[in-house]
Every structure is written in structure tokens, then in C-alpha cells.
Design a protein around this motif. Structure first.
Motif, mmCIF file in Angstrom:
data_model
loop_
_atom_site.group_PDB
_atom_site.id
_atom_site.type_symbol
_atom_site.label_atom_id
_atom_site.label_comp_id
_atom_site.label_asym_id
_atom_site.label_seq_id
_atom_site.Cartn_x
_atom_site.Cartn_y
_atom_site.Cartn_z
ATOM 1 N N LYS A 46 40.188 41.080 52.170
ATOM 2 C CA LYS A 46 40.801 41.816 51.067
ATOM 3 C C LYS A 46 42.312 41.912 51.225
ATOM 4 O O LYS A 46 43.064 41.764 50.248
ATOM 5 C CB LYS A 46 40.194 43.212 50.954
ATOM 6 C CG LYS A 46 40.673 43.976 49.716
ATOM 7 C CD LYS A 46 39.955 45.304 49.564
ATOM 8 C CE LYS A 46 40.406 46.028 48.308
ATOM 9 N NZ LYS A 46 39.717 47.337 48.144
ATOM 10 N N ARG A 57 43.882 38.686 50.203
ATOM 11 C CA ARG A 57 43.829 38.494 48.755
ATOM 12 C C ARG A 57 44.805 39.435 48.051
ATOM 13 O O ARG A 57 45.422 39.074 47.050
ATOM 14 C CB ARG A 57 42.393 38.689 48.273
ATOM 15 C CG ARG A 57 41.451 37.601 48.812
ATOM 16 C CD ARG A 57 39.985 37.884 48.529
ATOM 17 N NE ARG A 57 39.718 37.861 47.110
ATOM 18 C CZ ARG A 57 39.199 38.875 46.433
ATOM 19 N NH1 ARG A 57 38.894 40.021 47.061
ATOM 20 N NH2 ARG A 57 38.974 38.769 45.145
ATOM 21 N N GLN A 58 44.976 40.638 48.588
ATOM 22 C CA GLN A 58 45.936 41.570 48.000
ATOM 23 C C GLN A 58 47.365 41.059 48.161
ATOM 24 O O GLN A 58 48.216 41.284 47.282
ATOM 25 C CB GLN A 58 45.786 42.951 48.646
ATOM 26 C CG GLN A 58 44.558 43.712 48.172
ATOM 27 C CD GLN A 58 44.376 45.051 48.864
ATOM 28 O OE1 GLN A 58 44.705 45.208 50.043
ATOM 29 N NE2 GLN A 58 43.842 46.018 48.146
ATOM 30 N N SER A 86 45.089 39.581 38.710
ATOM 31 C CA SER A 86 44.287 40.692 39.234
ATOM 32 C C SER A 86 43.626 40.261 40.528
ATOM 33 O O SER A 86 43.510 39.062 40.820
ATOM 34 C CB SER A 86 43.211 41.113 38.226
ATOM 35 O OG SER A 86 42.183 40.131 38.151
ATOM 36 N N LEU A 87 43.157 41.236 41.308
ATOM 37 C CA LEU A 87 42.505 40.924 42.578
ATOM 38 C C LEU A 87 41.240 40.102 42.348
ATOM 39 O O LEU A 87 40.905 39.228 43.148
ATOM 40 C CB LEU A 87 42.164 42.220 43.321
ATOM 41 C CG LEU A 87 41.580 42.056 44.730
ATOM 42 C CD1 LEU A 87 42.569 41.350 45.655
ATOM 43 C CD2 LEU A 87 41.181 43.416 45.314
ATOM 44 N N GLU A 88 40.551 40.376 41.248
ATOM 45 C CA GLU A 88 39.323 39.653 40.949
ATOM 46 C C GLU A 88 39.572 38.170 40.704
ATOM 47 O O GLU A 88 38.666 37.346 40.840
ATOM 48 C CB GLU A 88 38.639 40.267 39.715
ATOM 49 C CG GLU A 88 38.031 41.646 39.943
ATOM 50 C CD GLU A 88 39.090 42.733 40.152
ATOM 51 O OE1 GLU A 88 40.209 42.589 39.584
ATOM 52 O OE2 GLU A 88 38.802 43.697 40.887
ATOM 53 N N ASP A 89 40.800 37.828 40.346
ATOM 54 C CA ASP A 89 41.126 36.429 40.079
ATOM 55 C C ASP A 89 41.443 35.643 41.349
ATOM 56 O O ASP A 89 41.505 34.415 41.317
ATOM 57 C CB ASP A 89 42.319 36.334 39.128
ATOM 58 C CG ASP A 89 41.983 36.803 37.728
ATOM 59 O OD1 ASP A 89 41.048 36.247 37.130
ATOM 60 O OD2 ASP A 89 42.642 37.749 37.246
ATOM 61 N N LEU A 135 37.711 33.794 46.707
ATOM 62 C CA LEU A 135 37.136 34.400 47.900
ATOM 63 C C LEU A 135 37.129 33.450 49.086
ATOM 64 O O LEU A 135 36.978 33.887 50.230
ATOM 65 C CB LEU A 135 35.696 34.849 47.614
ATOM 66 C CG LEU A 135 35.527 35.939 46.552
ATOM 67 C CD1 LEU A 135 34.049 36.145 46.237
ATOM 68 C CD2 LEU A 135 36.150 37.242 47.022
#
Length: 245
Positions: free
Chosen positions: A160, A163-164, A174-177, A180
């Protein structure tokens, strides 16, 4: 490992790029060619600009690899590292001997890892340009990093904090984009490089720089492994180096 502290990120990038360019020239003089690794991200803007400006450097004798790429991200995406390197480096220097980019759209990703492995095993790296992530990662080897993995390229899960960081740097809406997973050069493969140039600007990296460059070597601080490299110089500025002893 050596540490050089510069006043600001412009001076840092210029110094890292100049030292790196000279190392590439030396490799070409010694063996007739040079194999290099380029890093990406905001931290590398000035370093790459300085490489592009380098004089008396025969890029036709240089083969370029890069460190990592998101899985499933098209090359047209703002955050694509293939796009980053093409637009900021490849398009601004004379034709290189070869450009070896990671294609994160290959399915399965393991096949791309195998292709890259064959290529890099035939071309030992002379000069590697790297950075350090806010979580201490080296390439996309997030903590706890695998220091024992022998494969040159591996599929990794992005934590996380990593990704942040990508979100905070403006690469994604956005973080969801933020993907992973990614294909990353392994720690052991990076450490095989004959010379490593590590450029780490910005105060948001200060804690990671302290943990990785002045603390114990630990896979919880992946870039700390650079302390064990025989020819690594880390360039920091007044922000990123603020917590160093």
C-alpha cells in the motif's frame, strides 16, 4: 558504499548524471560497449536529463535495460515506465545499440520475466541507475524483500505504501487505479551491477534514506542491501539526507 550530499535536487541529479555518464564512457573505453540500467519516477528526472546532455558519449555502443514495469498497464498510460523512458531518454539520444524494455502486458507475466532473464544474463550490467522508494524499496522489491531470489526478473506484489507513493507523485487518479502487481528486477540481479548510482532527492524520502543508508542491512529496508555493494554511490540532497547522522 559512498554517500554524497548535495544542496538540492537539481545539483543532485546533475552530479549523479555526470558520474554515471563518465562510468559509461569508461566501460566503452575498456570493452567497446556498455550495458546500463535506468530507473524511473520523479526522483530520476534530473539524472536522466543530465545523461541526455552528456557529451562525447557513443550511445550506439550502449544497451539499456530498465528496472520494473506495472503488470497490465498499457504503454500509452501516463504511469507506464516504457513510456517514461522512451519520452524522456530514448527519443533524446542517438540510437542505442539496444533498448530492452519490460512489457507488462505479456500474459502470463512470467513469460516476459523469462525473456528478460535470457537477455540480461548475456549482457552483464556495467552501470545501474537506481532510486529508493518511500518504503525503502529497491526497484519494486517492497519490504520484506527477497534477498535470496536468483531469477533476474520476478513478479511482485506492490504494498500500500508503494502504491500511495505512485498516487502521490501524480501518476494515477486514485489508489484503486494503481496496479497491484509489477515485473521487477530482483535484488540479486541489481547487486550484480559493476557500478551503482543511487539518486534519492526529496524530504519525503528522508526516513527511508536514514533506514537504508545508516541502519542495519535488512529486507524490511530493501535498499539497505546497497551498503554491501563494492562500488555504489548514493546521492542525497538536504531534504532526503536530513535524518542521516
Amino acid at each position: 558504499m559512498k554517500i554524497e550530499k548535495l544542496e538540492n535536487h537539481q545539483d543532485l541529479g546533475k552530479r549523479a548524471g555526470q558520474i554515471g555518464a563518465e562510468a559509461i564512457r569508461q566501460a566503452i573505453r575498456k570493452q567497446g560497449y556498455a550495458n546500463i540500467i535506468l530507473a524511473t519516477g520523479q526522483s530520476q528526472f534530473e539524472t536522466i536529463q543530465e545523461l541526455v546532455r552528456a557529451e562525447d558519449l557513443d550511445w550506439s555502443k550502449v544497451r539499456m535495460f530498465h528496472l520494473d514495469e506495472y503488470i497490465g498497464l498499457p504503454v500509452t498510460h501516463l504511469a507506464s515506465f516504457r513510456k517514461y523512458l522512451t519520452e524522456r531518454f530514448v527519443n533524446h539520444v542517438p540510437a542505442l545499440a539496444e533498448v530492452v524494455l519490460i512489457d507488462g502486458e505479456v500474459v502470463p507475466a512470467e513469460e516476459e520475466c523469462q525473456r528478460l532473464a535470457r537477455k540480461i544474463m548475456d549482457n552483464p550490467i556495467d552501470v545501474a541507475f537506481v532510486g529508493i522508494g518511500e518504503n525503502g524499496h529497491l526497484a519494486f522489491n517492497d519490504p520484506p524483500a527477497d534477498f535470496e531470489e536468483t531469477a533476474p526478473y520476478i513478479v511482485v506484489n506492490l504494498d500500500k505504501q508503494c502504491r500511495q507513493q505512485q498516487l502521490g507523485e501524480g501518476w494515477f487518479p486514485s489508489l484503486e487505479d494503481v496496479p497491484l502487481q509489477a515485473i521487477s528486477m530482483s535484488i540479486r540481479q541489481i547487486m550484480k551491477s559493476k557500478k551503482i548510482i543511487c539518486a534519492v532527492p526529496d524530504s519525503r524520502k528522508a526516513q527511508a534514506v536514514k533506514d537504508c543508508l545508516s541502519g542495519e542491512v535488512s529486507n524490511m529496508h530493501p535498499a539497505s542491501i546497497l551498503q554491501q555493494h563494492p562500488d555504489c554511490t548514493c546521492f542525497v540532497d538536504s531534504g532526503s539526507g536530513a535524518l542521516l547522522p
